[in-house]
Scaffold this active site. Structure first.
Site, PDB file in Angstrom:
ATOM      1  N   SER A   1       8.522   4.006   0.401  1.00 16.21           N
ATOM      2  CA  SER A   1       7.435   3.348  -0.323  1.00 16.21           C
ATOM      3  C   SER A   1       7.575   3.561  -1.822  1.00 16.21           C
ATOM      4  CB  SER A   1       6.094   3.903   0.165  1.00 16.21           C
ATOM      5  OG  SER A   1       5.034   3.291  -0.523  1.00 16.21           O
TER       6      SER A   1
ATOM      7  N   SER B   1       0.870  -1.169   0.000  1.00 18.84           N
ATOM      8  CA  SER B   1       0.000   0.000   0.000  1.00 18.84           C
ATOM      9  C   SER B   1       0.911   1.224   0.000  1.00 18.84           C
ATOM     10  CB  SER B   1      -0.897  -0.015   1.235  1.00 18.84           C
ATOM     11  OG  SER B   1      -1.889   0.983   1.118  1.00 18.84           O
ATOM     12  N   GLU B   2       0.734   2.125  -0.973  1.00 17.25           N
ATOM     13  CA  GLU B   2       1.764   3.149  -1.191  1.00 17.25           C
ATOM     14  C   GLU B   2       1.849   4.185  -0.075  1.00 17.25           C
ATOM     15  OE1 GLU B   2      -0.784   2.583  -3.268  1.00 17.25           O
ATOM     16  OE2 GLU B   2      -1.637   4.439  -4.095  1.00 17.25           O
ATOM     17  N   ASN B   3       0.870   4.213   0.829  1.00 19.08           N
ATOM     18  CA  ASN B   3       1.022   5.120   1.971  1.00 19.08           C
ATOM     19  C   ASN B   3       2.014   4.587   2.993  1.00 19.08           C
ATOM     20  OD1 ASN B   3      -1.155   3.201   2.266  1.00 19.08           O
ATOM     21  ND2 ASN B   3      -1.662   4.175   4.204  1.00 19.08           N
TER      22      ASN B   3
END
Lengths: 231, 209
Positions: free
Chosen positions: B88, B46-48
């Site tokens: 990330s 998840s890119e967060n």
């Protein structure tokens, strides 16, 4: 000289002026410097350029600074959660610069690390690359993006100590560490201010050298944007 | 018969291979997680700032410090790990993610993707989409074959602002699956009972099959 301040208001004292650039950590409403945002609003400082992945919602987070028209320009990757934002933007009252999320994070990382600019494939051939230098490396085109430094960075961590060492929790880490490095002055708010020596030195995410002032936040609402559950 | 959303998710999940690190976009792509084939291990990013994303939490597990890139509450797994946004996107931009599944407004036959902006409407932003399509090894698009007004979404050339140039590898619609290789579009599967003539009628881009 102690880095520890009594509250958010005193922690911002002497650091604010109109038309300054403020970096604010957080992703959505997760890991946002809730207490410092309220203090920034109460200070009345205006003409702000705010660098943050999102702009809060109408009545929480950075949205509070839109209500009072203290923000002149946002540098963000996504701002869709906010009706006041849309209104001010469409009226031409608010400037907006979109940066791809990874480019925004890297601009802060670079700025904090003394890197003036870097080349990335992100955004090549899109509006993001318009007016920017491009250069080919190994047959691929990259676009140059500049490092970003703010007059003030406001970050939120889970735990911190009087040295300014910070530990974040779960996905509330997000933009806070790179932004902490990229403020000419960085103010951190933490849920728990702990005694120096009680954080494991191997487990500190942001070393205290990047943090000039620290407070324990008075209260944390930690509002949830999209509550989703399974049975 | 056109494919249902579940059919499309099942087809997209067939692109996942054992050991893959994958990033699933907001909306229908998120649901692909429910169709990961038995017996393979896929780690979701998840890119967060999370690897090893778990399912939505139970009511008791809800944690405001634990959300996905769509800002939904999620849960963690024993193998989960957290990191900052710069790390990330080092994973994403640096080519360490095997597969990204995203939605689209338009895909061109040459692999151009438009999925972030409709001029004249309120623009919300690209989030991490431009980074994902620029850096992830393989990009799969899931979308309805036609827009609600019937216009083609698989087009000769995108009229909407691009997210990336020549970045799409596979397109899964409710009618068919197309591969894009060397800038050329090829029909590789059709939903049962959907004929080539119907697909041609409803597609603006030229394609081989």
């Amino acid at each position: 000289m102690s880095k520890v301040y009594a509250d958010a208001k005193s922690a911002l004292d002497g650091l604010l002026e109109d038309d300054m650039t403020v970096l604010a950590g957080g992703f959505g409403l997760c890991g946002t410097p809730e207490n410092l945002i309220v203090a920034l609003r109460e200070s009345g400082v205006k003409g702000l350029t705010v660098v943050s992945n999102n702009c809060g919602i109408d009545d929480f987070g950075l949205g509070l600074l839109l209500q009072t028209r203290q923000i002149k320009k946002m540098i963000s990757s996504y701002v869709g959660e906010n009706a006041i934002f849309a209104k001010q933007y469409l009226n031409g009252e608010l400037e907006l610069e979109f940066n791809p999320q990874g480019t925004l994070a890297e601009r802060c990382r670079a700025g904090g690390a003394g890197i003036a600019a870097f080349y990335t494939r992100t955004g090549v051939g899109t509006v993001v690359a318009e007016g920017k230098e491009t250069r080919d490396f190994d047959g691929q085109t990259y676009v140059m993006e500049t490092g970003l430094v703010g007059d003030l960075a406001m970050v939120k961590a889970w735990k911190g100590d009087a040295e300014g060492n910070l530990v974040y929790r779960k996905t509330a880490r997000n933009f806070n560490p790179p932004m902490a490095t990229a403020g000419r002055a960085t103010v951190a708010e933490v849920e728990e201010l702990v005694a120096v020596g009680s954080l494991d030195p191997d487990h500190i995410h942001t070393p205290g050298i990047f943090v000039q002032r620290i407070i324990q936040g008075a209260a944390y609402e930690k509002r949830i944007e999209r509550r989703t559950t399974r049975d | 018969m056109a494919w249902t959303r579940d059919d499309m998710c099942r087809r997209a999940a067939a692109e996942l291979k054992d050991g893959y690190y994958a990033n699933l976009g907001i909306g229908m792509p998120t649901m692909v997680a429910n169709f990961v084939p038995e017996g393979i291990k896929v780690t979701l990013q998840s890119e967060n700032g999370m690897l090893g994303m778990g399912p939505f939490p139970t009511e008791d597990e809800i944690d405001p410090d634990l959300i996905n890139a769509g800002k939904q509450t999620i849960s963690e797994l024993p193998e989960s790990v957290y990191f900052d946004s710069a790390a990330s996107f080092a994973m994403i931009r640096g080519g360490h993610i095997d597969l990204s599944i995203l939605g689209a407004l338009q895909v061109a036959g040459n692999g151009d993707l438009a999925n972030w902006m409709i001029p004249g409407k309120m623009v919300k932003g690209m989030g991490g989409a431009m980074d994902l399509v620029a850096g992830v090894k393989r990009v799969v698009v899931m979308m309805d074959h036609n827009a609600k007004d019937g216009t083609a979404k698989l087009v000769e050339s995108c009229s909407l602002p691009l997210t990336g140039q020549g970045v799409v590898d596979l397109v899964i619609t409710d009618l068919a699956v197309f591969a894009i290789e060397g800038g050329a579009l090829q029909l590789i599967e059709a939903a049962t009972g959907v004929g080539i003539d119907e697909i041609r009628d409803r597609t603006d881009a030229s394609f081989t099959h």
